[in-house]
Design an enzyme around this catalytic site. Structure first.
Site, PDB file in Angstrom:
ATOM      1  N   GLU A 300       0.756  -1.234   0.070  1.00  0.00           N
ATOM      2  CA  GLU A 300      -0.035  -0.007   0.016  1.00  0.00           C
ATOM      3  C   GLU A 300       0.956   1.165   0.056  1.00  0.00           C
ATOM      4  OE1 GLU A 300       0.315  -2.188   2.519  1.00  0.00           O
ATOM      5  OE2 GLU A 300       0.479  -1.368   4.318  1.00  0.00           O
ATOM      6  N   HIS A 328      -5.964   0.493   3.059  1.00  0.00           N
ATOM      7  CA  HIS A 328      -4.854   0.991   3.818  1.00  0.00           C
ATOM      8  C   HIS A 328      -4.707   2.496   3.777  1.00  0.00           C
ATOM      9  CE1 HIS A 328      -2.968  -2.509   5.350  1.00  0.00           C
ATOM     10  NE2 HIS A 328      -3.028  -3.119   4.167  1.00  0.00           N
ATOM     11  N   ASP A 402       8.397 -10.108  11.002  1.00  0.00           N
ATOM     12  CA  ASP A 402       7.317 -10.926  10.054  1.00  0.00           C
ATOM     13  C   ASP A 402       6.678 -12.151  10.461  1.00  0.00           C
ATOM     14  OD1 ASP A 402       8.512  -9.116   8.224  1.00  0.00           O
ATOM     15  OD2 ASP A 402       9.770 -10.504   7.104  1.00  0.00           O
ATOM     16  N   TYR A 410      -4.857 -10.484   9.875  1.00  0.00           N
ATOM     17  CA  TYR A 410      -5.700 -10.150   9.128  1.00  0.00           C
ATOM     18  C   TYR A 410      -7.180 -10.520   9.464  1.00  0.00           C
ATOM     19  CZ  TYR A 410      -1.657  -9.094   5.973  1.00  0.00           C
ATOM     20  OH  TYR A 410      -0.680  -8.890   5.331  1.00  0.00           O
TER      21      TYR A 410
END
Ligand code: BES
Ligand code: ZN
Length: 629
Positions: A300, A328, A402, A410
């Site tokens: 984004e 986003h 990460d 999500y």
């Protein structure tokens, strides 16, 4: 040629100072850093409350032969009068000098100890009056940058370069404080080989024109404070196609027509998102379709979403990706997770918003189906992850950010917002969410702030509602709370019946032909993981699975085939692994192959070296640990 250029220039010239509706404040020039303990970023060496960067001005030359970036970064500082030094993040770039940009006086600087995940601190000594420093440096083999040879592009004639900053990669090519809570405005002067075009995640000021030695220089600026992971660049043989008044797409000329068709709903998506979430505050919404090595579906980057070409299916069936990256522009880019522990505030809110945009444009049925697919992957993730990592706020100290990039952030995040929405109704939830974005526009946010806003604006002292929502359970506890709103059981009624019938040997051959991508995905993903060779053969023949073009369906088929050691799918899987570098696709497939020592491992070890040149450093960085070279 001239005409085309003028068209392009006018498309890009749309002013950054668009008018906002009354009551919506313009972006502040600087954005404060939060001082609470939950906003302290364990993935940055910066000590922003002592001295922080407020503006980054880059003057960089991109050398494709040397795969090196060199030039200067001039940083505006906001500092305590007593601060003796400023600490920046660095990972691999080499500094040759630091000066006080006002006086030209050289400044002392030193690197601290290197950490595998975080890089090393770069500490610059400050004079009593230093407010602007200039760093001269070179970055080689920067992890954020992927340099592609002409063969790795669609056109095969020119090289290509793109950057990926999230989560903590920009510290490999931009000397600044690389923390999402330290927002910075930026500007850039970028010199590239004359035959290439540069684009960035900000508005283009103008092209300075031909430079010396076959180069060309471009200027960009972002006058709204952004998290530094959102500074991005792409350079290549690319052309622009306007889609609407403030939307358009960049791509290699060979990819531009298909990209344009696939993206035809973009302007409508921006209008829809504005109706739901408030004004779009970034001026333009353009996209760039990158070569297939781009490691994500989308990224984004403000004013310029970066996209994988693998979303181009020919039938717009994967464009919820665009709704996601566009969303986003509110969740993530306006209100940004203060640290990566709050990543769900970026991605969960965006996933919720994506389903809302999809519902407005493609209808409730499609949205319900996508929500159901999301809940299925959430189920899978809840079983996969260590219990502690099924919390929305996770402890990432001493770990890579990460590690938080899972479907918990999500899909559990989105499910949380749907749960609140269901309890209070959209009449109350929609204005709440919009106010959240307005109140926190261009600012870092934490989960605690979000919960406080829910309690202030929605719960408002209603003890029964507080009890019903289980807010703390959702955010700080493991698993899925009991008040989660289940998927609409009717969303996939036909597909689910076909899955049941398949168990007794019936194939939905006719239905498959008219099913949408989402329905096909539901079918493949809902089949029992153990299938006989005969059953897989029948599926393959009936649906032509080895030759299917849709990349999400390809992935679902490859996963099922690998789980059953289905040899006839191996050539298709190998070709897939060598045709794209999207981490979400290649990593699980290679790892699944490698786990099966006697059948899959030899395949993985044969394909990985062949596919590796295509993959981004952030993907090879992980996979090289698994596959010895
Ligand atoms: N911002 C993410 C990509 C990302 C997250 C990059 C964390 C690096 C670290 C982007 O918005 C995203 O979520 N992309 C998804 C798209 C999908 C959910 C529609 C992807 O790339 O798969
Ligand atoms: Zn996202």
């Amino acid at each position: 040629m001239t005409r085309l250029y003028l068209l392009l220039a006018s498309a890009l010239a749309v002013s950054a100072c668009q008018t906002l509706p009354a009551g919506i404040a313009a972006a502040p020039a600087t954005s404060p850093v939060l001082a609470t303990a939950d906003a302290v970023d364990p993935h940055s060496y910066a000590r922003p409350l002592e001295a922080r960067v407020t503006h980054v001005d880059l003057d960089l030359r991109f050398d494709f032969a040397a795969k090196a970036v060199s030039g200067t970064a001039t940083l505006d500082l906001d500092r305590q009068p007593t601060a003796k030094e400023i600490v920046l993040d660095s990972d691999g770039y080499q500094v040759s000098a630091v000066i006080d940009a006002a006086t030209g006086a050289p400044m002392g600087f030193a690197y601290g100890a290197d950490d595998q995940a975080l890089g090393r601190p770069l500490t610059v000594q400050l004079g009593a009056a230093t407010r602007k420093i200039r760093i001269a440096y070179t970055a080689r083999n920067a992890e954020a940058l992927q340099w592609l040879t002409p063969e790795q592009t669609a056109g095969k004639r020119e090289p290509f370069l793109f950057s990926q900053g999230q989560a903590i990669l920009n510290r490999s090519w931009i000397p600044t404080q690389d923390s999402p809570g330290i927002r910075q405005t930026w500007s850039a002067k970028i010199t590239v080989p004359a035959e290439l075009t540069a684009v960035m995640s900000g508005l283009r000021s103008d092209e300075i024109g031909a430079g010396t030695g076959g180069t060309r220089t471009y200027k960009f600026h972002m006058d709204k404070p952004v998290a530094p992971y959102l500074i991005a660049i792409a350079i290549g043989d690319i052309k622009f196609q306007p889609l609407g008044t403030r939307t358009g797409v960049w791509a290699e000329p060979a990819s531009l027509p298909a990209a344009t068709r696939e993206l035809e709903d973009t302007e409508k998506m921006v209008e829809t998102a504005e109706r739901l979430f408030g004004p779009y505050r970034w001026g333009r919404y353009d996209m760039i379709v990158l070569p297939p090595s781009f490691p994500f579906g989308g990224m984004e980057n403000p004013t310029l979403t970066f996209l994988t070409p693998t979303f181009i299916a020919g039938d717009k069936s994967l464009v919820s990706l665009i709704a996601h990256e566009l969303a986003h522009s509110w969740s993530g880019n306006l209100a940004t997770n203060a640290t990566w522990a709050d990543f769900w505030l970026n991605e969960g809110t965006t996933t919720y918003a994506t389903y809302r945009i999809v519902e407005e444009i493609y209808g409730k049925r499609i949205a319900d189906q996508q929500i159901a697919l999301g809940l299925d992957s959430l189920d899978g993730e809840l079983n996969n992850q260590a219990a502690a990592d099924t919390r929305l706020v996770i402890d990432l100290r001493g770990r890579s950010p990460d590690d938080g990039m899972t479907d918990i952030a999500y899909e559990k995040g989105a499910a949380f917002l749907r749960t609140i929405q269901a309890a209070v109704g959209r009449e109350r939830f929609d204005p709440f969410l919009r106010k959240w974005f307005d109140d926190h526009a261009f600012q870092p946010v934490t989960s605690a702030q979000f919960l406080a806003a829910v309690r202030r604006d929605l719960v408002a002292g209603n003890a029964e509602l507080e009890q019903k929502l289980q807010l703390n359970r959702w955010v700080y506890e493991t698993g899925l709370p009991t008040n989660n709103v289940p998927a609409n059981a009717q969303a996939f009624a036909e597909v689910d019946a076909a899955v049941a019938a398949h168990a007794s040997g019936t194939l939905p051959t006719a239905a498959w032909a008219r099913w949408t991508t989402d329905e096909r995905l539901r079918f493949l993903n809902r089949l029992p993981r153990q299938q006989s060779r005969a059953s897989l053969g029948a599926l393959e023949r009936a649906f032509g699975l080895n030759a299917i073009g849709n990349n999400e369906v390809k992935f679902a088929w490859a996963s099922l085939a690998i789980a059953n050691r289905y040899d006839p799918a191996v050539p298709a899987i190998e070709a897939f692994l060598q045709s794209n570098g999207r981490r979400k696709f290649v990593r699980p497939l290679l790892l699944a192959l490698d786990k099966d020592e006697s059948w899959g491992r030899p395949i993985a070890r044969r394909v990985y070296p062949l596919a590796r040149p295509l993959y981004h450093p952030l993907v090879t960085g992980e996979l090289d640990k698994v596959f010895p070279r």
